[in-house]
Each structure stands twice: as structure tokens, then as C-alpha cells.
Write a protein that holds these residues in place. Structure first.
Motif, mmCIF file in Angstrom:
data_model
loop_
_atom_site.group_PDB
_atom_site.id
_atom_site.type_symbol
_atom_site.label_atom_id
_atom_site.label_comp_id
_atom_site.label_asym_id
_atom_site.label_seq_id
_atom_site.Cartn_x
_atom_site.Cartn_y
_atom_site.Cartn_z
ATOM 1 N N ASP A 277 1.342 -1.269 0.028
ATOM 2 C CA ASP A 277 0.381 -0.003 0.209
ATOM 3 C C ASP A 277 0.302 1.383 -0.262
ATOM 4 N N VAL A 278 0.133 2.690 0.259
ATOM 5 C CA VAL A 278 1.027 3.754 0.472
ATOM 6 C C VAL A 278 2.158 4.362 0.786
ATOM 7 N N SER A 279 1.935 2.683 2.458
ATOM 8 C CA SER A 279 3.399 3.146 3.355
ATOM 9 C C SER A 279 5.016 2.197 2.812
ATOM 10 N N GLY A 280 4.402 1.068 1.705
ATOM 11 C CA GLY A 280 5.498 0.755 1.672
ATOM 12 C C GLY A 280 5.874 1.645 0.681
ATOM 13 N N LEU A 281 4.986 2.328 -0.727
ATOM 14 C CA LEU A 281 5.513 3.037 -1.905
ATOM 15 C C LEU A 281 6.659 4.386 -0.837
ATOM 16 N N ASN A 282 5.684 4.739 0.213
ATOM 17 C CA ASN A 282 5.977 5.976 0.924
ATOM 18 C C ASN A 282 7.922 5.548 1.619
ATOM 19 N N ALA A 283 8.180 4.555 1.857
ATOM 20 C CA ALA A 283 9.526 3.801 2.383
ATOM 21 C C ALA A 283 10.316 4.178 1.177
ATOM 22 N N PHE A 284 9.774 3.610 0.502
ATOM 23 C CA PHE A 284 10.295 3.402 -0.955
ATOM 24 C C PHE A 284 10.696 5.150 -1.562
ATOM 25 N N LEU A 285 9.639 5.805 -2.109
ATOM 26 C CA LEU A 285 9.930 7.182 -2.106
ATOM 27 C C LEU A 285 11.051 7.948 -1.258
ATOM 28 N N MET A 286 10.810 7.941 0.145
ATOM 29 C CA MET A 286 12.125 7.776 1.150
ATOM 30 C C MET A 286 13.144 7.793 0.696
ATOM 31 N N ALA A 287 13.074 6.171 0.610
ATOM 32 C CA ALA A 287 14.828 5.774 0.447
ATOM 33 C C ALA A 287 15.615 6.754 -0.927
ATOM 34 N N SER A 288 14.256 6.002 -1.819
ATOM 35 C CA SER A 288 15.532 7.086 -2.982
ATOM 36 C C SER A 288 15.769 8.880 -3.397
ATOM 37 N N MET A 289 14.840 9.620 -2.431
ATOM 38 C CA MET A 289 15.190 10.757 -2.041
ATOM 39 C C MET A 289 16.724 10.734 -0.905
ATOM 40 N N LEU A 290 16.731 9.855 -0.259
ATOM 41 C CA LEU A 290 17.946 9.768 0.884
ATOM 42 C C LEU A 290 18.841 9.230 -0.079
ATOM 43 N N ALA A 291 19.023 8.446 -1.115
ATOM 44 C CA ALA A 291 19.908 8.324 -1.948
ATOM 45 C C ALA A 291 20.063 8.907 -3.124
ATOM 46 N N ARG A 292 19.487 9.498 -3.516
ATOM 47 C CA ARG A 292 19.793 10.713 -4.312
ATOM 48 C C ARG A 292 20.655 11.717 -3.636
ATOM 49 N N ASP A 293 20.147 12.313 -2.730
ATOM 50 C CA ASP A 293 20.954 12.913 -1.948
ATOM 51 C C ASP A 293 22.616 12.799 -0.947
ATOM 52 N N ALA A 294 22.224 11.446 -1.364
ATOM 53 C CA ALA A 294 24.158 10.857 -0.801
ATOM 54 C C ALA A 294 24.766 10.787 -1.771
ATOM 55 N N GLY A 295 23.914 10.554 -3.403
ATOM 56 C CA GLY A 295 24.686 10.255 -4.288
ATOM 57 C C GLY A 295 24.799 8.780 -4.633
ATOM 58 N N THR A 296 23.759 7.757 -3.583
ATOM 59 C CA THR A 296 23.745 6.792 -4.149
ATOM 60 C C THR A 296 22.964 6.513 -5.150
ATOM 61 N N THR A 297 22.316 5.413 -5.563
ATOM 62 C CA THR A 297 21.591 4.913 -5.694
ATOM 63 C C THR A 297 20.696 3.750 -5.497
ATOM 64 N N PHE A 298 19.718 3.466 -6.319
ATOM 65 C CA PHE A 298 17.939 2.668 -5.034
ATOM 66 C C PHE A 298 16.935 2.137 -6.360
ATOM 67 N N GLN A 299 16.927 1.146 -6.732
ATOM 68 C CA GLN A 299 16.375 1.087 -7.874
ATOM 69 C C GLN A 299 14.968 -0.190 -7.245
ATOM 70 N N LEU A 300 13.667 -0.665 -7.369
ATOM 71 C CA LEU A 300 12.696 -1.428 -6.975
ATOM 72 C C LEU A 300 12.846 -2.476 -8.929
ATOM 73 N N LEU A 301 13.160 -3.276 -8.215
ATOM 74 C CA LEU A 301 13.047 -5.017 -9.646
ATOM 75 C C LEU A 301 11.782 -5.577 -9.195
ATOM 76 N N ARG A 302 11.654 -6.484 -10.147
ATOM 77 C CA ARG A 302 10.278 -6.996 -10.628
ATOM 78 C C ARG A 302 9.404 -7.042 -9.863
ATOM 79 N N SER A 303 8.295 -5.813 -9.705
ATOM 80 C CA SER A 303 7.099 -5.277 -9.211
ATOM 81 C C SER A 303 6.038 -6.169 -8.983
ATOM 82 N N PRO A 304 5.627 -6.793 -8.902
ATOM 83 C CA PRO A 304 3.945 -6.979 -8.722
ATOM 84 C C PRO A 304 2.936 -5.686 -9.555
ATOM 85 N N THR A 305 2.535 -6.174 -10.776
ATOM 86 C CA THR A 305 1.355 -5.681 -11.290
ATOM 87 C C THR A 305 0.693 -4.569 -10.265
#
Length: 167
Positions: A103-131
Motif C-alpha cells: 500500500d502507500v506505506s510501502g510506496l512512501n518507504a521506497f520514495l523516502m529511500a530514493s530521496m535519501l539515496a539521491r541526496d547521498a549520491g547513491t542509487t536505489f531501485q525497485l526490481l520485479r514489482s508485482p502488477t
């Protein structure tokens, strides 16, 4: 009295013994912390509805999630992602193939991780997401979280503005 301190000798002995005990406790704490960190990477983190396995390969980590990501389990996801960042991981991939619900709680966790990774100069990505998660990502315009294999990309700002302006 101990010469040069002006303190009774039994107090000096007590302080010395106490300092030795504190040093010993700190050494034990450091050893336990090292052992805990090593175990944390090897053993899965779990909740009755979600398990998280971490596999490191150099500066890259693969988190494999299985189960449901919701309000109750999203803190486990955030904790695993925070641990990767704290451990100095430069690239974090999250395999969602075995995720049955997000649900959106998980999406929010992924968005926060993506933002923090971008700010730190690292990468973050999701693989093989369910439909179902792909649909949420498409609706929210957060396709930038996905690995390119899915073909879902975030709309450009111009297209998003045109879409909102037309409504």
C-alpha cells in the motif's frame, strides 16, 4: 591519602577499578555490536507478514522482500533500507517479486529511500514489482523508482502539467 591527588587511597582504588570496569563494558559493547551487525546482514529480518533478506556484494545490496508491505510492516522495510545506508552501501536494489501486497506505506518507504539515496549520491531501485504495485507507481507518477526493465517511466513535468491543466 594518595600523594598528589588529595584523595583517600581507597577512593582512588575505587575510581581506578570503576574506570577499568567501564573500559571493559565498552569493549564488550563494541564486540557485541560487531557481532550483531554481522548477524543482521546474514539473518533475515521478519514480521509475520513480511520477510526481508539482505545479500551484499561489495558496495551493492539486494533486499529481497516477501509478503505484505503495509502500515504494520513498512517500518521493517524502512529499517532495512536505513541499515543499508548506514552500512555504506552505494547501490540498493529491492526485489519485490514475492511481495503479495503493497500500500502507500510501502510506496512512501521506497520514495523516502530514493530521496535519501539521491541526496547521498547513491542509487536505489525497485526490481520485479508485482502488477498491483506497478499500477500504484503508474498512477502516482513514481516510475523513476523502477528498474528500466519495466518500461514505466515518470511523466515529464511538461506532460504532467499538460495533463493537470486539461482537467
Amino acid at each position: 591519602m594518595t600523594a598528589g591527588t588529595g584523595l583517600p587511597s581507597d577512593l582512588v582504588t575505587f575510581i581506578t577499578d570503576d574506570l577499568a570496569a567501564v573500559r571493559f563494558a565498552l569493549d564488550c559493547r563494541a564486540a557485541l555490536s560487531d557481532r550483531y551487525c554481522a548477524r543482521r546482514i546474514e539473518e533475515p529480518m521478519s514480521h509475520p507478514r513480511l520477510s526481508v533478506h539482505r545479500h551484499d556484494r561489495g558496495p551493492r545490496a539486494l533486499l529481497t522482500l516477501a509478503g505484505e508491505i503495509d502500515l504494520a510492516t513498512a517500518p521493517l522495510v524502512r529499517s532495512a533500507l536505513t541499515t543499508c545506508r548506514r552500512d555504506g552501501v552505494r547501490a540498493t536494489d529491492v526485489d519485490l517479486k514475492a511481495v503479495t501486497f503493497c500500500d502507500v506505506s510501502g510506496l512512501n518507504a521506497f520514495l523516502m529511500a530514493s530521496m535519501l539515496a539521491r541526496d547521498a549520491g547513491t542509487t536505489f531501485q525497485l526490481l520485479r514489482s508485482p502488477t498491483a504495485l506497478l499500477r500504484i507507481i503508474e498512477i502516482t507518477g513514481t516510475g523513476f523508482l523502477l528498474h528500466e526493465l519495466h518500461g514505466v517511466t515518470a511523466p515529464s513535468r511538461r506532460n504532467a502539467a499538460d495533463t493537470h491543466g486539461a482537467a
